[in-house]
Design a protein around this motif. Sequence first.
Motif, PDB file in Angstrom:
ATOM      1  N   ALA A  24      30.600  48.646  37.358  1.00  0.00           N
ATOM      2  CA  ALA A  24      30.627  47.386  38.125  1.00  0.00           C
ATOM      3  C   ALA A  24      32.014  47.197  38.733  1.00  0.00           C
ATOM      4  O   ALA A  24      33.001  47.714  38.233  1.00  0.00           O
ATOM      5  CB  ALA A  24      30.297  46.218  37.198  1.00  0.00           C
ATOM      6  N   ASP A  25      32.058  46.417  39.815  1.00  0.00           N
ATOM      7  CA  ASP A  25      33.348  46.129  40.452  1.00  0.00           C
ATOM      8  C   ASP A  25      34.285  45.499  39.435  1.00  0.00           C
ATOM      9  O   ASP A  25      33.908  44.530  38.776  1.00  0.00           O
ATOM     10  CB  ASP A  25      33.142  45.128  41.605  1.00  0.00           C
ATOM     11  CG  ASP A  25      32.813  45.857  42.896  1.00  0.00           C
ATOM     12  OD1 ASP A  25      32.934  47.091  42.901  1.00  0.00           O
ATOM     13  OD2 ASP A  25      32.443  45.187  43.877  1.00  0.00           O
ATOM     14  N   PRO A  26      35.496  46.001  39.316  1.00  0.00           N
ATOM     15  CA  PRO A  26      36.407  45.394  38.350  1.00  0.00           C
ATOM     16  C   PRO A  26      36.863  44.005  38.782  1.00  0.00           C
ATOM     17  O   PRO A  26      36.883  43.691  39.967  1.00  0.00           O
ATOM     18  CB  PRO A  26      37.583  46.369  38.312  1.00  0.00           C
ATOM     19  CG  PRO A  26      37.551  47.088  39.612  1.00  0.00           C
ATOM     20  CD  PRO A  26      36.109  47.148  40.020  1.00  0.00           C
ATOM     21  N   ILE A  27      37.216  43.195  37.794  1.00  0.00           N
ATOM     22  CA  ILE A  27      37.867  41.916  38.065  1.00  0.00           C
ATOM     23  C   ILE A  27      39.358  42.233  38.088  1.00  0.00           C
ATOM     24  O   ILE A  27      39.909  42.732  37.110  1.00  0.00           O
ATOM     25  CB  ILE A  27      37.546  40.879  36.967  1.00  0.00           C
ATOM     26  CG1 ILE A  27      36.045  40.533  36.983  1.00  0.00           C
ATOM     27  CG2 ILE A  27      38.398  39.618  37.147  1.00  0.00           C
ATOM     28  CD1 ILE A  27      35.572  39.680  35.823  1.00  0.00           C
ATOM     29  N   LYS A  28      39.984  41.997  39.224  1.00  0.00           N
ATOM     30  CA  LYS A  28      41.386  42.407  39.360  1.00  0.00           C
ATOM     31  C   LYS A  28      42.356  41.290  38.992  1.00  0.00           C
ATOM     32  O   LYS A  28      42.372  40.231  39.616  1.00  0.00           O
ATOM     33  CB  LYS A  28      41.658  42.867  40.793  1.00  0.00           C
ATOM     34  CG  LYS A  28      41.060  44.220  41.126  1.00  0.00           C
ATOM     35  CD  LYS A  28      41.551  44.674  42.484  1.00  0.00           C
ATOM     36  CE  LYS A  28      41.193  46.123  42.771  1.00  0.00           C
ATOM     37  NZ  LYS A  28      41.789  46.547  44.045  1.00  0.00           N
ATOM     38  N   ILE A  29      43.166  41.558  37.974  1.00  0.00           N
ATOM     39  CA  ILE A  29      44.209  40.625  37.549  1.00  0.00           C
ATOM     40  C   ILE A  29      45.536  41.127  38.100  1.00  0.00           C
ATOM     41  O   ILE A  29      45.961  42.239  37.779  1.00  0.00           O
ATOM     42  CB  ILE A  29      44.276  40.560  36.007  1.00  0.00           C
ATOM     43  CG1 ILE A  29      42.876  40.343  35.449  1.00  0.00           C
ATOM     44  CG2 ILE A  29      45.327  39.544  35.544  1.00  0.00           C
ATOM     45  CD1 ILE A  29      42.596  39.183  34.628  1.00  0.00           C
ATOM     46  N   GLY A  30      46.171  40.327  38.942  1.00  0.00           N
ATOM     47  CA  GLY A  30      47.456  40.715  39.523  1.00  0.00           C
ATOM     48  C   GLY A  30      48.605  40.112  38.734  1.00  0.00           C
ATOM     49  O   GLY A  30      48.504  38.996  38.230  1.00  0.00           O
ATOM     50  N   SER A  31      49.687  40.873  38.610  1.00  0.00           N
ATOM     51  CA  SER A  31      50.816  40.384  37.828  1.00  0.00           C
ATOM     52  C   SER A  31      52.153  40.859  38.383  1.00  0.00           C
ATOM     53  O   SER A  31      52.300  42.028  38.723  1.00  0.00           O
ATOM     54  CB  SER A  31      50.655  40.889  36.387  1.00  0.00           C
ATOM     55  OG  SER A  31      51.373  40.092  35.508  1.00  0.00           O
ATOM     56  N   VAL A  32      53.103  39.929  38.519  1.00  0.00           N
ATOM     57  CA  VAL A  32      54.486  40.274  38.863  1.00  0.00           C
ATOM     58  C   VAL A  32      55.327  39.825  37.679  1.00  0.00           C
ATOM     59  O   VAL A  32      55.335  38.641  37.337  1.00  0.00           O
ATOM     60  CB  VAL A  32      54.976  39.557  40.148  1.00  0.00           C
ATOM     61  CG1 VAL A  32      56.415  39.959  40.449  1.00  0.00           C
ATOM     62  CG2 VAL A  32      54.085  39.901  41.340  1.00  0.00           C
ATOM     63  N   LEU A  33      55.992  40.779  37.022  1.00  0.00           N
ATOM     64  CA  LEU A  33      56.760  40.465  35.819  1.00  0.00           C
ATOM     65  C   LEU A  33      58.161  41.060  35.899  1.00  0.00           C
ATOM     66  O   LEU A  33      58.385  42.041  36.596  1.00  0.00           O
ATOM     67  CB  LEU A  33      56.038  41.026  34.583  1.00  0.00           C
ATOM     68  CG  LEU A  33      54.625  40.483  34.325  1.00  0.00           C
ATOM     69  CD1 LEU A  33      53.909  41.320  33.289  1.00  0.00           C
ATOM     70  CD2 LEU A  33      54.670  39.025  33.884  1.00  0.00           C
ATOM     71  N   ASP A  96      41.907  39.042  42.121  1.00  0.00           N
ATOM     72  CA  ASP A  96      41.084  37.842  41.972  1.00  0.00           C
ATOM     73  C   ASP A  96      41.883  36.657  41.442  1.00  0.00           C
ATOM     74  O   ASP A  96      41.551  35.501  41.714  1.00  0.00           O
ATOM     75  CB  ASP A  96      39.915  38.121  41.006  1.00  0.00           C
ATOM     76  CG  ASP A  96      38.956  39.151  41.580  1.00  0.00           C
ATOM     77  OD1 ASP A  96      38.357  38.860  42.631  1.00  0.00           O
ATOM     78  OD2 ASP A  96      38.828  40.251  41.000  1.00  0.00           O
ATOM     79  N   ILE A  97      42.915  36.959  40.647  1.00  0.00           N
ATOM     80  CA  ILE A  97      43.714  35.906  40.008  1.00  0.00           C
ATOM     81  C   ILE A  97      45.089  36.478  39.698  1.00  0.00           C
ATOM     82  O   ILE A  97      45.238  37.701  39.540  1.00  0.00           O
ATOM     83  CB  ILE A  97      42.995  35.402  38.715  1.00  0.00           C
ATOM     84  CG1 ILE A  97      43.667  34.140  38.161  1.00  0.00           C
ATOM     85  CG2 ILE A  97      42.899  36.493  37.650  1.00  0.00           C
ATOM     86  CD1 ILE A  97      42.826  33.401  37.117  1.00  0.00           C
ATOM     87  N   LEU A  98      46.091  35.621  39.621  1.00  0.00           N
ATOM     88  CA  LEU A  98      47.443  36.073  39.281  1.00  0.00           C
ATOM     89  C   LEU A  98      47.864  35.486  37.943  1.00  0.00           C
ATOM     90  O   LEU A  98      47.709  34.291  37.703  1.00  0.00           O
ATOM     91  CB  LEU A  98      48.440  35.608  40.348  1.00  0.00           C
ATOM     92  CG  LEU A  98      48.351  36.277  41.726  1.00  0.00           C
ATOM     93  CD1 LEU A  98      49.120  35.452  42.754  1.00  0.00           C
ATOM     94  CD2 LEU A  98      48.913  37.688  41.688  1.00  0.00           C
ATOM     95  N   VAL A  99      48.384  36.350  37.062  1.00  0.00           N
ATOM     96  CA  VAL A  99      48.970  35.909  35.794  1.00  0.00           C
ATOM     97  C   VAL A  99      50.353  36.546  35.752  1.00  0.00           C
ATOM     98  O   VAL A  99      50.470  37.764  35.756  1.00  0.00           O
ATOM     99  CB  VAL A  99      48.139  36.381  34.578  1.00  0.00           C
ATOM    100  CG1 VAL A  99      48.814  35.965  33.276  1.00  0.00           C
ATOM    101  CG2 VAL A  99      46.717  35.837  34.640  1.00  0.00           C
TER     102      VAL A  99
END
Length: 381
Positions: A24-33, A96-99
Motif C-alpha cells: 500500500a502507499d506509504p504514509i510519509k512522515i517528514g522531519s527536519v531535525l 503527509d505530515i511533519l514532525v
Amino acid sequence: MNHSLKKLVAGAALALGAFNALAADPIKIGSVLSVTGPAAFLGDPELKTIQMYVEDINKKGGVLGRPLELVHYDDGSDASKANGFTKRLIDDDKVDILVGGTTTGATMSMAPLVDKAGIPFISLAGAVVIVEPVKKWIFKTPHTDRMAAEKVFEDMKKRGISKVALLSETSGFGQSGKKETEGVAGKYGITLVANETYGPKDTDMSPQLTKIKTTPGVQAVFIFGLGQGPAIATKNYKQLGITLPLYHAHGVASEEFIKLSGPAAEGVRLPAAALLVASKLDAKDPQKPVVTAYTKAFTEKWKTDVSTFGGHAYDGLMLAVDAIKRAGTTDKAKVRDAIEATKGYVGTGGVVNMSATDHMGLDLSAFRMLEVKNGDWTVAQ
C-alpha cells in the motif's frame, strides 16, 4: 479441501494481507531535525526515537493498513537550512505530515511554508511563540519556556527567594526564555536584579557570572539556554565559587547535561518531564507505564540514556499517528482537525488536551521539579 491445503491457503492469505499492507502507499512522515551541530544532543535522540517507533509500528502492520515512511533531513542546528529542507519535504517528497523542528529558530523558519502548504506540523521545540498566537497548522509537544519560568519561580517562592539573576542565551530559545521570564517574574514577587546574556557558541561565561556574583542582593541564579552553553556556565559557576542556588530551564533536561557539567551539576534544579525520573515515579502516576516503556525500548535499542528531547519526538509521532487513525485518512485538513481534538493523550511530556485555542495541551502539572543529587536526577523536595 484437506487440512494441510486449508492451512496453506490460510497462510497464503495471511502473507498476502501483510504484503498488501506493505505494498500500500506509504504514509510519509517528514522531519527536519538538528542531528548535528550545537543542538545535536536534542536532535540525535529525536531522530533515533522516530526511527525506532516507525520501524515498530510497521512491524505491527502500519497505520490504516499502510506502512509509515520517514523522510528526514539534518539542518545541522542551522535554522535557515530548516527552511530549505521543509520546502523539499513539501514540494518534492510530498509528505503527509511533519514532525520535527528541533529548535525554535528552525520551527519558526519552517512555519510560513507549512502555513502556505496547509500541512499539519508537530514541532519539538520550546518557545511559546510557536503556539501563541495559535497558528492553524502548527502544534508542539514540549512545555513552553513561559511554563519553565513559572515552575522555577514557584519553587523559588517556596524557598523564600525573591531577588534573582538571569543569564540567558541569545539563541531563539534563550531570547524567548528571557522575554517570558521577565514577563512572569512580577506574578511570583520576583525581581530580576541582574540580567546577562551569552552567545550559543561562547566557551566561557565567567565575565557574566562575575558580574552577577558582585551584584548586591542576588539570592539565586537562573540560566536559560540549551545545548552545551548551560553546562559551561555551570562549570564556571563552580569555578568562581558561587554558592547560591542554581536553576536551569528545561533545555538541558538530559543525562548529557550532568555528564558535561560533572560535579558542578550537584544541587542544580530544573523543571522537566516525568521521563527523566521514570523509575522514581509513584506507581499510580498515569505517566509511569508510558515513560517506563519508552525508557526500556530506547535504552535497549540504542544503549544510551533517555532524554526528554527523545520523549518530545515520541509524543510528536504518536500524536500524529493517533490523529491519522482517528481521521481514518491522511487528508491534511482532517488530520489537522484530529490533532486539535486530541484529549487525554498520556505522553512522556504529560497528559495532552489540545483545543482550538491551545495547540500544546499541557499545563504546569506536566512539569516535575528535579534536582541533581549524587550525579543523578531526583524529584526535588
